[in-house]
Design a protein around this motif. Structure first.
Motif, mmCIF file in Angstrom:
data_model
loop_
_atom_site.group_PDB
_atom_site.id
_atom_site.type_symbol
_atom_site.label_atom_id
_atom_site.label_comp_id
_atom_site.label_asym_id
_atom_site.label_seq_id
_atom_site.Cartn_x
_atom_site.Cartn_y
_atom_site.Cartn_z
ATOM 1 N N VAL A 185 5.931 -14.215 14.439
ATOM 2 C CA VAL A 185 7.330 -14.448 14.796
ATOM 3 C C VAL A 185 7.550 -15.954 14.776
ATOM 4 C CG1 VAL A 185 9.072 -14.317 16.608
ATOM 5 C CG2 VAL A 185 7.582 -12.356 16.169
ATOM 6 N N LYS A 186 8.509 -16.413 13.962
ATOM 7 C CA LYS A 186 8.835 -17.836 13.877
ATOM 8 C C LYS A 186 10.283 -18.028 14.328
ATOM 9 C CE LYS A 186 5.604 -18.963 10.131
ATOM 10 N NZ LYS A 186 5.448 -19.590 8.795
ATOM 11 N N ALA A 187 10.435 -18.830 15.362
ATOM 12 C CA ALA A 187 11.760 -19.064 15.934
ATOM 13 C C ALA A 187 12.177 -20.495 15.660
ATOM 14 C CB ALA A 187 11.736 -18.796 17.433
ATOM 15 N N GLY A 188 13.260 -20.654 14.924
ATOM 16 C CA GLY A 188 13.808 -21.972 14.638
ATOM 17 C C GLY A 188 15.146 -22.159 15.319
ATOM 18 N N GLU A 189 15.795 -23.261 15.053
ATOM 19 C CA GLU A 189 17.080 -23.542 15.694
ATOM 20 C C GLU A 189 18.167 -22.567 15.277
ATOM 21 O OE1 GLU A 189 18.379 -27.518 15.144
ATOM 22 O OE2 GLU A 189 17.200 -28.265 16.810
ATOM 23 N N ASP A 190 18.139 -22.124 14.021
ATOM 24 C CA ASP A 190 19.232 -21.303 13.500
ATOM 25 C C ASP A 190 18.876 -19.846 13.297
ATOM 26 O OD1 ASP A 190 20.964 -23.471 13.424
ATOM 27 O OD2 ASP A 190 20.322 -24.052 11.412
ATOM 28 N N ARG A 191 17.590 -19.530 13.207
ATOM 29 C CA ARG A 191 17.248 -18.148 12.879
ATOM 30 C C ARG A 191 15.887 -17.755 13.434
ATOM 31 N NH1 ARG A 191 17.985 -21.013 8.690
ATOM 32 N NH2 ARG A 191 19.883 -19.858 8.219
ATOM 33 N N LEU A 192 15.689 -16.450 13.486
ATOM 34 C CA LEU A 192 14.428 -15.856 13.917
ATOM 35 C C LEU A 192 13.824 -15.129 12.729
ATOM 36 C CD1 LEU A 192 12.574 -15.102 16.401
ATOM 37 C CD2 LEU A 192 13.923 -13.006 16.574
ATOM 38 N N LEU A 193 12.595 -15.499 12.375
ATOM 39 C CA LEU A 193 11.894 -14.828 11.278
ATOM 40 C C LEU A 193 10.812 -13.940 11.882
ATOM 41 C CD1 LEU A 193 10.953 -16.076 7.820
ATOM 42 C CD2 LEU A 193 9.149 -15.050 9.200
ATOM 43 N N VAL A 194 10.863 -12.665 11.552
ATOM 44 C CA VAL A 194 9.910 -11.681 12.067
ATOM 45 C C VAL A 194 9.147 -11.092 10.892
ATOM 46 C CG1 VAL A 194 9.603 -9.552 13.369
ATOM 47 C CG2 VAL A 194 11.447 -11.137 13.986
ATOM 48 N N ARG A 195 7.854 -11.326 10.863
ATOM 49 C CA ARG A 195 7.021 -10.770 9.782
ATOM 50 C C ARG A 195 6.174 -9.655 10.374
ATOM 51 N NH1 ARG A 195 3.830 -15.194 6.719
ATOM 52 N NH2 ARG A 195 2.128 -14.676 8.136
ATOM 53 N N ASN A 196 6.530 -8.429 10.044
ATOM 54 C CA ASN A 196 5.823 -7.242 10.492
ATOM 55 C C ASN A 196 4.889 -6.752 9.379
ATOM 56 O OD1 ASN A 196 6.929 -7.205 13.056
ATOM 57 N ND2 ASN A 196 8.635 -5.866 12.490
ATOM 58 N N ARG A 237 7.334 -5.385 6.450
ATOM 59 C CA ARG A 237 8.664 -5.953 6.229
ATOM 60 C C ARG A 237 8.735 -7.363 6.809
ATOM 61 N NH1 ARG A 237 13.056 -1.588 8.267
ATOM 62 N NH2 ARG A 237 11.765 -1.722 10.155
ATOM 63 N N THR A 238 9.602 -8.180 6.207
ATOM 64 C CA THR A 238 9.920 -9.508 6.737
ATOM 65 C C THR A 238 11.403 -9.538 7.047
ATOM 66 O OG1 THR A 238 8.156 -10.591 5.476
ATOM 67 C CG2 THR A 238 9.942 -11.980 6.289
ATOM 68 N N LEU A 239 11.736 -9.874 8.280
ATOM 69 C CA LEU A 239 13.116 -9.890 8.745
ATOM 70 C C LEU A 239 13.555 -11.328 8.982
ATOM 71 C CD1 LEU A 239 12.523 -7.241 11.552
ATOM 72 C CD2 LEU A 239 13.063 -6.761 9.162
ATOM 73 N N THR A 240 14.668 -11.707 8.400
ATOM 74 C CA THR A 240 15.278 -13.007 8.667
ATOM 75 C C THR A 240 16.566 -12.749 9.436
ATOM 76 O OG1 THR A 240 14.329 -13.913 6.628
ATOM 77 C CG2 THR A 240 16.113 -15.149 7.660
ATOM 78 N N LEU A 241 16.580 -13.141 10.700
ATOM 79 C CA LEU A 241 17.687 -12.817 11.586
ATOM 80 C C LEU A 241 18.343 -14.098 12.088
ATOM 81 C CD1 LEU A 241 15.830 -10.135 13.759
ATOM 82 C CD2 LEU A 241 17.159 -9.745 11.679
ATOM 83 N N PRO A 242 19.509 -14.470 11.588
ATOM 84 C CA PRO A 242 20.231 -15.590 12.193
ATOM 85 C C PRO A 242 20.486 -15.292 13.668
ATOM 86 C CG PRO A 242 21.230 -14.932 10.102
ATOM 87 C CD PRO A 242 20.228 -13.886 10.440
ATOM 88 N N TRP A 243 20.431 -16.320 14.506
ATOM 89 C CA TRP A 243 20.589 -16.088 15.938
ATOM 90 C C TRP A 243 21.923 -15.417 16.251
ATOM 91 C CZ3 TRP A 243 16.586 -15.765 18.708
ATOM 92 C CH2 TRP A 243 15.499 -16.622 18.567
ATOM 93 N N ARG A 254 26.328 -22.343 17.210
ATOM 94 C CA ARG A 254 25.977 -23.229 16.110
ATOM 95 C C ARG A 254 26.378 -22.576 14.788
ATOM 96 N NH1 ARG A 254 20.738 -23.937 17.075
ATOM 97 N NH2 ARG A 254 21.154 -25.641 18.514
ATOM 98 N N GLU A 255 27.001 -23.332 13.918
ATOM 99 C CA GLU A 255 27.489 -22.789 12.652
ATOM 100 C C GLU A 255 26.349 -22.278 11.783
ATOM 101 O OE1 GLU A 255 30.234 -24.204 8.824
ATOM 102 O OE2 GLU A 255 29.937 -25.544 10.545
ATOM 103 N N GLY A 256 25.229 -22.981 11.774
ATOM 104 C CA GLY A 256 24.109 -22.567 10.945
ATOM 105 C C GLY A 256 23.443 -21.294 11.407
ATOM 106 N N ALA A 257 23.761 -20.836 12.634
ATOM 107 C CA ALA A 257 23.133 -19.626 13.173
ATOM 108 C C ALA A 257 23.940 -18.370 12.864
ATOM 109 C CB ALA A 257 22.947 -19.769 14.680
ATOM 110 N N ILE A 258 25.022 -18.514 12.102
ATOM 111 C CA ILE A 258 25.870 -17.370 11.773
ATOM 112 C C ILE A 258 25.419 -16.779 10.444
ATOM 113 C CG2 ILE A 258 28.225 -16.625 11.273
ATOM 114 C CD1 ILE A 258 29.194 -18.938 13.007
ATOM 115 N N GLY A 259 25.323 -15.471 10.391
ATOM 116 C CA GLY A 259 24.909 -14.812 9.156
ATOM 117 C C GLY A 259 24.502 -13.378 9.406
#
Length: 207
Positions: free
Chosen positions: A74-85, A88-94, A175-180
């Protein structure tokens, strides 16, 4: 407003954080090493059918073990959460993350009503019970006459991780970059060799 006051009121920024299971990494390396040792010996020294069976077993076993032990993160950045199971790999904007919970497993809920498990953050009921007993006793006093206490009572790793992720989500709420929208990608690099291994073993059993 001074520069110092402006800096203190600015939103706190986080460096990317990575969460893995140390025991999963150690267990995965040992299991893969053992499998390669036994399977490699069969491939090099075995007869015709034995070689093929061992090869297909390796094609199935090594990616499968790696998927459940080495791959999850699990990688948590400022704009998104990346979950590698495992598969599957999930890219989840906050902005697409509705909630995070840790019950019998750690899970993330998206605004679309979907739920995904965080394989890299296993829940240990033993850790949780131990932390609960420490919390009931309260913080231990400092020794050597220094006074005060030793700080907050430790929490189970899964519960602390979920709290950290919730804090990062709250910081990124506007945050604008966290929208998606969530992006889900299947791990074909894991699935393909496993499928080949299964098909090969089935053919060897039939033949």
């Amino acid at each position: 407003m001074t520069r110092q006051e402006s800096a203190s009121t600015a939103p706190q920024k986080y460096a990317e954080r990575s969460y893995r299971s140390p025991m999963g990494l150690v267990g995965g390396v040992l299991m893969i090493a053992l499998g390669l040792w036994l399977g490699g010996d069969a491939v090099l020294r075995g007869a015709g059918d034995t070689k093929l069976t061992a090869l297909f077993a390796l094609l199935l076993g090594v990616p499968l073990v790696a998927a459940f032990t080495l791959r999850p993160v699990v990688k948590a950045g400022e704009d998104r959460l990346l979950v590698r199971n495992p598969f599957r790999t999930l890219t989840l904007p906050w902005g697409a993350v509705e909630d995070l919970r840790a019950s019998f497993s750690c899970e993330v809920f998206t605004t679309g009503g979907r739920k995904y498990q965080l394989w890299a953050v296993p829940v240990s009921l033993r850790q949780r019970k131990k932390a609960g007993r420490q919390a009931a006793r309260g913080p231990a006093p400092r020794r050597f006459g220094l006074g005060g206490d030793t700080g907050p009572v430790p929490r189970a790793m899964a519960d602390q991780t979920v709290d950290d992720l919730r804090e990062m989500k709250a910081q990124a709420a506007h945050r604008e970059g966290a929208i998606g929208e969530p992006v889900v990608r299947w791990a074909y690099e894991v699935i393909a060799p496993c499928v080949v291994g299964v098909v090969g073993l089935l053919v060897m059993l039939v033949v």
